[in-house]
Design a protein around this motif. Structure first.
Motif: not given
Length: 424
Positions: A21-41
Motif C-alpha cells: 500500500q502506498i502511503l504518505s509518511p506521517p510526522q510522529l511524536q513521542q509515543g506515537q506509532m504509524a500503522q498501515c490502514p490496509r493490513c494493520a502492520r
C-alpha cells in the motif's frame, strides 16, 4: 520524526512492506506509532535516544552473557546426591548423548546467536554515535536483523521456570548465580531490541550516493521496488538502469518479490507435516528409575502436569508444543491456498494471522529446552536419570521447518493474488 521505512523525504511516499500500500509518511511524536490502514502492520514507532539506549543495553547484556552461560543455573538434590548444570553444560550433554542436531540447535539459539546479536548491536550503535558510515556497519546490522528471530533466550528462560516446577516435587531445587545472570541477560536483550529504531539506524548508515535516488511520481505500487532487508524504496527501473542487483544502502539482493516464495514455503510446510507425526507419536523423553526405563510422548508430559495439579504449566506446554505447531501449519496452508485460488475475502485478517505466526513460531522450542535442561540436571546415577528420545529430533525439525516456511513467505503475494482476481 517521519518513519524512514520505505520512504523518501523528497517525494514524501512510503510503501507498506506487507501489502504494498502506498502511503504518505506521517510526522510522529513521542509515543506515537504509524500503522498501515490496509493490513494493520506497524510501520514505525517513535523512539527516544535509540542509539544511546541500544549501546548501553547491549553492553550490559554482554556483561551478563558469560556468567549466564557458564555458571550453573540450578542445582537438584535427591537423597544427598547433587546435580547442577549451566547452559554450556546442557548443550555439551546433548552432544555426549549423540543428540547432535538438537544440541546444535540449542547451542545456536541460546549462546551463539544471542552473542552475535549483542555484539553486532554494540558495534553498530557505537559506530553510529561516532558519526561513522563505514561499509562494515551495514552487514553487521543486517546480521542483527536476521538473528533477532533466532536468538531464543527468553523462551529458554521460560523453559528453566517450567523445569523448576516439574522437578520441585521430586527433588530439592536451588537457584544458582547463572539463573540470575540469565534473567538479567534476557531482560537487557529484550529492552535493547525494544529501544532501538531500525529505520533511523538505516537512514544514518545510508551513503550519499543512494540517498539522492529519485522516485517516480506514481501511485502504482508496481513502479516501486522495496528492499526486503532495510526497506529502502527505489524505482523499479533501478535494476535496469543501474546494472546493479544489490540494494545501494544495505547490499541485499533486490527482487520485486521473494524468489520462489510459494514453492519454498510449500516445501517447508509439507516437511513440517511429515515430521509432525513422529514428533507427536514417538517418545520424546526417557526416564530411567532404578534401571527401569519409562518413555513418554509430548502428550504424556502434558497429562502429567494436569494430573499433578499444575494446570498452568500443562496448558503452556500444550499450547507451545501442540497448538502452536498445528496453528502455524494450518494458518500457512490457508494463506497459500488463498493465493492459489485468489480468494479476496478476509485479507486483512490473514495478514494479521501471518504476522502472529511469525511471532509465535519460536515458542515451540519450549519443549526442547525443557528436555535439554532435564537431561543435564536430572542425572542421579542408578537412582534416576533422564535422556532425550527420538521424537526430540523430529520435533526440532517441525519447529525449524515452520519457522523457515514463515520466513520464506512473502506476504505481499497475498494481496497480489487478490488484486489479480479483482482485475479479471
Amino acid at each position: 520524526m517521519p518513519p524512514s521505512t520505505a520512504s523518501s523525504p523528497s517525494r514524501g511516499v512510503m510503501v507498506c512492506p506487507s501489502c504494498s500500500q502506498i502511503l504518505s509518511p506521517p510526522q510522529l511524536q513521542q509515543g506515537q506509532m504509524a500503522q498501515c490502514p490496509r493490513c494493520a502492520r506497524q510501520l514505525h514507532r517513535y523512539k527516544n535516544h535509540p542509539l544511546q539506549k541500544g549501546l548501553a543495553l547491549s553492553l550490559t547484556g554482554l556483561v551478563f552473557f558469560l556468567p549466564a552461560n557458564l555458571l550453573p543455573l540450578l542445582t537438584f538434590s535427591v537423597l544427598g546426591i547433587h546435580s547442577q548444570s549451566s547452559i554450556m553444560q546442557a548443550c555439551l550433554h546433548m552432544f555426549a548423548s549423540s543428540q547432535v542436531v538438537v544440541g546444535s540447535v540449542v547451542a545456536l539459539t541460546t549462546m551463539v546467536f544471542p552473542l552475535l546479536l549483542l555484539v553486532s548491536l554494540l558495534l553498530v550503535t557505537f559506530g553510529l554515535m561516532q558519526g561513522s558510515k563505514k561499509p562494515q556497519l551495514t552487514p553487521l546490522f543486517r546480521l542483527y536483523h536476521h538473528l533477532s528471530e533466532w536468538a531464543m533466550l527468553d523462551v529458554f528462560l521460560v523453559g528453566v521456570l517450567i523445569t523448576i516446577i516439574k522437578m520441585s516435587h521430586m527433588a530439592s531445587v536451588s537457584l544458582n548465580g547463572g539463573f540470575f545472570c540469565l534473567v538479567g541477560l534476557v531482560l537487557t536483550s529484550i529492552a535493547a531490541q525494544t529501544a532501538i529504531d531500525p529505520q533511523r539506524f538505516w537512514s544514518l548508515m545510508e551513503p550519499k550516493t543512494s540517498s539522492g535516488i529519485s522516485l517516480p511520481d506514481s501511485s502504482n505500487p508496481e513502479d516501486y521496488l522495496l528492499c526486503s532487508d532495510c526497506h529502502k524504496l527505489l524505482p523499479i527501473a533501478y535494476l535496469q538502469t543501474s546494472g546493479r542487483t544489490g540494494c545501494p544502502r544495505c547490499g541485499h539482493t533486490l527482487h520485486p518479490r521473494k524468489q520462489n516464495s510459494i514453492a519454498r514455503t510449500w516445501a517447508l510446510l509439507i516437511t513440517a507435516v511429515i515430521l509432525t507425526l513422529p514428533a507427536n507419536l514417538l517418545p520424546i523423553m526417557e526416564v530411567d528409575t532404578f534401571g527401569i526405563p519409562e518413555r513418554s510422548t509430548i502428550m504424556d508430559g502434558i497429562i502429567y502436569f494436569f494430573k499433578d495439579g499444575s494446570y498452568g504449566i500443562g496448558l503452556v506446554i500444550f499450547i507451545a508444543s501442540i497448538v502452536v505447531p498445528l496453528f502455524k501449519i494450518i494458518g500457512l496452508a490457508i494463506i497459500l491456498l488463498s493465493i492459489h485460488f485468489r480468494w479476496r475475502s478476509w485479507l486483512r485478517h490473514k495478514a494479521i494471522m501471518f504476522r502472529f505466526i511469525e511471532f509465535i513460531g519460536r515458542w515451540s522450542m519450549l519443549d526442547i529446552f525443557v528436555i535439554t535442561l532435564l537431561c543435564s540436571l536430572a542425572q542421579f546415577g542408578f537412582l534416576s536419570s533422564i535422556s532425550a528420545a527420538p521424537a526430540s529430533l523430529y520435533f526440532t525439525g517441525v519447529v525449524l521447518s515452520t519457522m523457515l516456511a514463515a520466513l520464506s513467505f512473502d506476504p505481499r503475494l497475498l494481496w497480489d493474488a487478490a488484486n489479480a482476481a479483482e482485475t479479471k
